[in-house]
Motif scaffolding. Structure first.
Motif, PDB file in Angstrom:
ATOM      1  N   ARG A 223     -10.287 -13.390  -4.593  1.00 28.26           N
ATOM      2  CA  ARG A 223      -9.009 -13.203  -4.131  1.00 28.26           C
ATOM      3  C   ARG A 223      -8.081 -12.065  -4.459  1.00 28.26           C
ATOM      4  O   ARG A 223      -7.210 -11.893  -3.711  1.00 28.26           O
ATOM      5  CB  ARG A 223      -8.583 -14.668  -4.615  1.00 28.26           C
ATOM      6  CG  ARG A 223      -8.905 -15.988  -3.879  1.00 28.26           C
ATOM      7  CD  ARG A 223      -8.324 -15.841  -2.412  1.00 28.26           C
ATOM      8  NE  ARG A 223      -8.648 -17.044  -1.490  1.00 28.26           N
ATOM      9  CZ  ARG A 223      -7.680 -18.307  -1.465  1.00 28.26           C
ATOM     10  NH1 ARG A 223      -6.616 -18.295  -2.111  1.00 28.26           N
ATOM     11  NH2 ARG A 223      -8.211 -19.028  -0.766  1.00 28.26           N
ATOM     12  N   SER A 224      -8.459 -11.395  -5.366  1.00 24.59           N
ATOM     13  CA  SER A 224      -7.490 -10.338  -5.965  1.00 24.59           C
ATOM     14  C   SER A 224      -8.333  -9.011  -5.659  1.00 24.59           C
ATOM     15  O   SER A 224      -7.874  -7.837  -6.049  1.00 24.59           O
ATOM     16  CB  SER A 224      -7.536 -10.340  -7.238  1.00 24.59           C
ATOM     17  OG  SER A 224      -8.664 -10.245  -8.066  1.00 24.59           O
ATOM     18  N   ALA A 225      -9.383  -8.958  -4.901  1.00 31.10           N
ATOM     19  CA  ALA A 225     -10.083  -7.602  -4.634  1.00 31.10           C
ATOM     20  C   ALA A 225      -8.999  -6.939  -3.687  1.00 31.10           C
ATOM     21  O   ALA A 225      -8.474  -7.441  -2.662  1.00 31.10           O
ATOM     22  CB  ALA A 225     -11.398  -8.060  -3.554  1.00 31.10           C
ATOM     23  N   ALA A 226      -8.960  -5.620  -4.107  1.00 29.88           N
ATOM     24  CA  ALA A 226      -7.873  -4.867  -3.612  1.00 29.88           C
ATOM     25  C   ALA A 226      -8.368  -4.199  -2.176  1.00 29.88           C
ATOM     26  O   ALA A 226      -7.657  -4.204  -1.149  1.00 29.88           O
ATOM     27  CB  ALA A 226      -7.382  -3.692  -4.474  1.00 29.88           C
ATOM     28  N   GLY A 227      -9.485  -3.807  -2.003  1.00 35.39           N
ATOM     29  CA  GLY A 227     -10.063  -3.232  -0.702  1.00 35.39           C
ATOM     30  C   GLY A 227      -9.423  -1.848  -0.764  1.00 35.39           C
ATOM     31  O   GLY A 227      -8.348  -1.501  -0.027  1.00 35.39           O
ATOM     32  N   GLN A 228     -10.170  -0.638  -1.122  1.00 32.90           N
ATOM     33  CA  GLN A 228      -9.441   0.452  -1.265  1.00 32.90           C
ATOM     34  C   GLN A 228      -9.123   1.022   0.185  1.00 32.90           C
ATOM     35  O   GLN A 228      -9.820   0.949   1.252  1.00 32.90           O
ATOM     36  CB  GLN A 228     -10.655   1.726  -1.948  1.00 32.90           C
ATOM     37  CG  GLN A 228      -9.941   2.873  -1.918  1.00 32.90           C
ATOM     38  CD  GLN A 228     -10.886   3.706  -2.676  1.00 32.90           C
ATOM     39  OE1 GLN A 228     -12.247   3.396  -3.230  1.00 32.90           O
ATOM     40  NE2 GLN A 228     -10.499   5.052  -2.908  1.00 32.90           N
ATOM     41  N   SER A 229      -8.064   1.476   0.372  1.00 35.09           N
ATOM     42  CA  SER A 229      -7.648   2.121   1.709  1.00 35.09           C
ATOM     43  C   SER A 229      -7.862   3.779   1.435  1.00 35.09           C
ATOM     44  O   SER A 229      -7.547   4.419   0.326  1.00 35.09           O
ATOM     45  CB  SER A 229      -6.049   2.036   1.854  1.00 35.09           C
ATOM     46  OG  SER A 229      -5.563   2.906   2.863  1.00 35.09           O
ATOM     47  N   SER A 230      -7.996   4.333   2.701  1.00 34.10           N
ATOM     48  CA  SER A 230      -8.265   5.925   2.700  1.00 34.10           C
ATOM     49  C   SER A 230      -7.180   6.426   2.070  1.00 34.10           C
ATOM     50  O   SER A 230      -7.246   7.619   1.762  1.00 34.10           O
ATOM     51  CB  SER A 230      -8.859   6.265   3.987  1.00 34.10           C
ATOM     52  OG  SER A 230      -7.724   5.825   5.097  1.00 34.10           O
TER      53      SER A 230
END
Length: 570
Positions: A223-230
């Protein structure tokens, strides 16, 4: 030169508008099959039937994987695309992340197609189930509300997790644009399946007893996974100086743009004279609701209540004060019965918003208790307010619809604020820019020269009502002037002052309000009763507040929960 750029901008905007997109393709049906797994994940199979009227490469589907939480943080639901098909066969596709969305671009860039086709998208969503003390729940935006063409045929099948009993299952759905609490959908609960259908965007809420779905050990981590943005690599590539420049330049440039836009499109024209002169009547015989919109550019609950009282003063309805004993005799409560007194079908003196008001009040009969309107009447507020705005434009007081002029920049401001979360290194600049847009949105409605003249007259009329004691000679000979102008004083928020000016003047009780006047009637007693009614009417006329993050219990809405997004063609 500026006109040329404006023409280019309009042409591009029109080409990208929903109307233009709708002329190129359509979605004939949207079907989703959702399987809830025991590990709190779901498997989704979407089938989108389309009709291309011009050559297209395919469609794209955008699915959110990160959502704002009530605490101000974000919640992630990791999305994994399994496979994609076109007319039952594999088809090339690309996935990319932009901000909080996962985009699936489907189709062959070297090939175009037309006619009817069927796209299928298979994907999983981890940690999609919400856990509460009394139930577990899937709150899933089935279609999303951001498609560039309408959705007119939607169906969804939800497979309940193994072990969910029929007695514990509860289900509801929401339809329409983002934020709507309409439920124009059908639900069939036949465990282990929940069948839903609608003719517009659809959000489903399905609940069952705790213990059926097992909360995985890494649930909080997922639920807290950020998912890196370019964009997060920008700092390392460009460094601190450019970040500082960007945060300063963005709000400065936007502030200059907003100022010059307001000067041209939002600033009221100047007319002579500019001083305010006391006026003893409303301008152009405008109604209290119209006066309220002209004065502050908004149709608010105070204006709507003033319309109701004005209709009572004019004999279209009566108000009866009703005392009820509380539970176990612990005091009394006051309710108000509204009764229709005159037919309105052929009454040409009624304005459109007044007809709408009477229609809304007496939709179920010739009388209604104010308490029965609570939680219901707010659905009519938008229609009455819309009539007021349209009338203000039709009668020539505003250049354009005031609320729409305001909302354009309000929506832009919210989008810019959200952009600060997507581009964190420019968050201060986005924050200041978004706030500037929200501030400027309040002053974007523009009056016409006629509207400015009427506004000046309105301000003079307000001063008269607010300082009535000072101008007593102007009204002491006019019959029923207290009742006649009381709704206007309510619309201005100066009913207290207007009532006090008549406190020592003998008058008969009004024929439209039946209340209790112990010790004799005067203006203050009437306003005291109406003030109490005003409070209850405000509660009845505004939407109930949303509670909690569950889709049940009155807090749900279309576009809520997880899932959603939208898509288009390319």
């Amino acid at each position: 030169m500026r006109r040329a750029w404006a023409a280019v901008f309009v042409a591009v905007w029109l080409a990208a508008s929903p109307a233009a997109q709708a002329a190129e393709w359509s979605i004939t049906s949207f079907q989703a099959e959702i399987e809830i797994n025991r590990d709190a994940s779901i498997a989704v199979h979407e089938t989108v039937a389309v009709n291309f009227f011009v050559n297209k490469h395919g469609i794209f589907r955008e699915i959110p994987f990160r959502y704002p939480a009530e605490s101000g943080s974000t919640v992630s639901v990791p999305i994994d695309i399994q496979r994609v098909a076109l007319d039952g066969a594999p088809v090339p596709y690309e996935t990319s992340r932009s901000g909080n969305q996962l985009s699936v671009k489907i189709g062959d860039p070297d090939r175009t197609i037309t006619g009817t086709h069927q796209y299928e998208v298979f994907y999983t969503a981890e940690a999609a189930v919400n856990f509460f003390d009394d139930h577990d729940e899937l709150y899933w935006n089935v279609t999303g509300t951001d498609w560039d063409v309408p959705l007119t045929s939607v169906a969804a099948v939800v497979h309940l997790p193994p072990g969910a009993t029929a007695e514990s299952v509860q289900a509801t759905c929401y339809t329409g644009p983002l934020g709507s609490d309409e439920r124009n959908c059908s639900i069939g609960v036949e465990p282990p399946l929940i069948n839903l259908s609608a003719a517009e965007p659809l959000t489903a809420v399905v609940g069952w007893a705790p213990g059926v779905v097992i909360k995985p050990a890494n649930y909080d981590e997922l639920r807290s996974a950020a998912g890196q943005s370019s964009a997060s690599n920008f700092f390392g590539q460009f460094g601190l100086p450019w970040i500082v420049v960007g945060n300063l330049a963005l709000p400065l440039v936007v502030a200059l743009f907003l100022f010059f836009w307001w000067k041209r499109h939002g600033h009221d024209p100047q007319t002579e004279p500019r001083t305010t002169v006391v006026q003893y009547d409303p301008p152009d015989k405008l109604t209290p609701g119209e006066i309220g919109v002209l004065f502050d550019e908004r149709a608010n609950p105070r204006d709507i209540i003033a319309i109701m009282i004005d209709l009572a003063v004019r004999g279209y309805l009566s108000i009866t004060e009703v005392k009820n004993d509380r539970f176990l005799g612990l005091g009394t409560s006051t309710d108000y019965t509204l009764k229709r007194e005159r037919p309105v079908a052929d009454d040409a003196s009624l304005q459109p918003h007044e007809r709408q008001m009477l229609k809304a009040l007496f939709a179920d009969g010739s009388s209604v208790d104010l308490s029965d309107l609570k939680g219901k009447f707010h659905t009519h507020m938008r229609d009455i307010s819309e009539q007021l705005y349209q009338t203000a434009v039709t009668k020539g007081y505003f250049v354009a619809h005031p609320d729409r002029a305001r909302k354009k920049f309000l929506i832009l401001g919210v989008m810019v604020l959200a952009g600060g979360l997507v581009v964190p290194f420019l968050f201060p600049g986005f924050l200041i820019t978004g706030v500037l847009m929200l501030i400027f949105s309040r002053v974007m409605p523009k009056r016409t020269p006629k509207g400015v003249k009427a506004l000046r007259h309105t301000r003079g009329f307000k001063e008269y009502l607010e300082k009535a004691e000072k101008y007593r000679l102007q009204w002491q000979e006019r019959e029923h002037i207290f009742e006649q102008f009381l709704p206007y004083a309510m619309a201005f928020g100066v009913a207290d002052q207007w009532s006090k000016a008549f406190a020592d003047i003998a008058m008969q009780p009004p024929r439209w309000y039946y209340g209790t006047y112990d010790g004799g009637f005067n203006s203050l007693l009437l306003w005291s009763s109406l003030s109490s009614m005003h409070t209850q009417a405000t509660q009845a006329f505004v939407p109930p507040a949303a509670r909690g993050s569950s889709g049940f219990g009155g807090g749900g809405f279309s576009g809520g929960g997880f899932g959603g997004g939208g898509g288009g063609s390319w």
